[in-house]
Write an enzyme that holds these catalytic residues in place. Sequence first.
Site, PDB file in Angstrom:
ATOM      1  CG  ASP A   1     -44.650  25.706  60.337  1.00  0.00           C
ATOM      2  OD1 ASP A   1     -44.079  26.742  59.956  1.00  0.00           O
ATOM      3  OD2 ASP A   1     -44.212  24.564  60.102  1.00  0.00           O
TER       4      ASP A   1
ATOM      5  CG  ASP B   1     -42.772  28.385  55.777  1.00  0.00           C
ATOM      6  OD1 ASP B   1     -41.530  28.372  55.927  1.00  0.00           O
ATOM      7  OD2 ASP B   1     -43.548  27.707  56.473  1.00  0.00           O
TER       8      ASP B   1
END
Length: 177
Positions: free
Chosen positions: A117, A133
């Site tokens: 991330d 995402d």
Amino acid sequence: MFVISLLIAAGLIAVDQIIKIIVNANLEIGSVVEVIKFGDFKLFSLNHVRNSGAAWSIMEGKTWFLIGLPVVICVLGVYYMYRQRNSSKLQLVSLAMLIAGGLGNLIDRIRIKEVIDYIKFEPFKFPVFNFADICVVVGAILFAVYIIFLDNSGKKATESDIAETEDTANTAEEKDE
């Protein structure tokens, strides 16, 4: 349109993986690069973190479940997309985005046992996220828009539909007598 949807999904997966390779190669885990800042007000930064769980690190350490569930969902999603191949372009693109996001993070889970991330939206206390995402969220929103506003398969019967059904039933009863 089915093949085009698969190509869209493949393209989004490629973008996701390329960005993650760049982040992994250029940012140390835990490092933060402020991208958009106005004085002391931070808006957007790159923050390289790893997540071995799902959203908000829930189910951390449940790697096999977090691999198995997306595999099943993506297979069912591709099957559904194939069945709906002559349907709305919005529906197919939204499904392609959902599948791409799921597979983008699945690749990380299989390859390195956690998800890379890197996007941090600073004004809110919100978890760091990634391009995959974003694909899942935008795909889900577009799919919901399609289902709520554009899908006619669940429409209510009009009075003429009801009358036509009654006429058909009456005709069948007359034949039986």
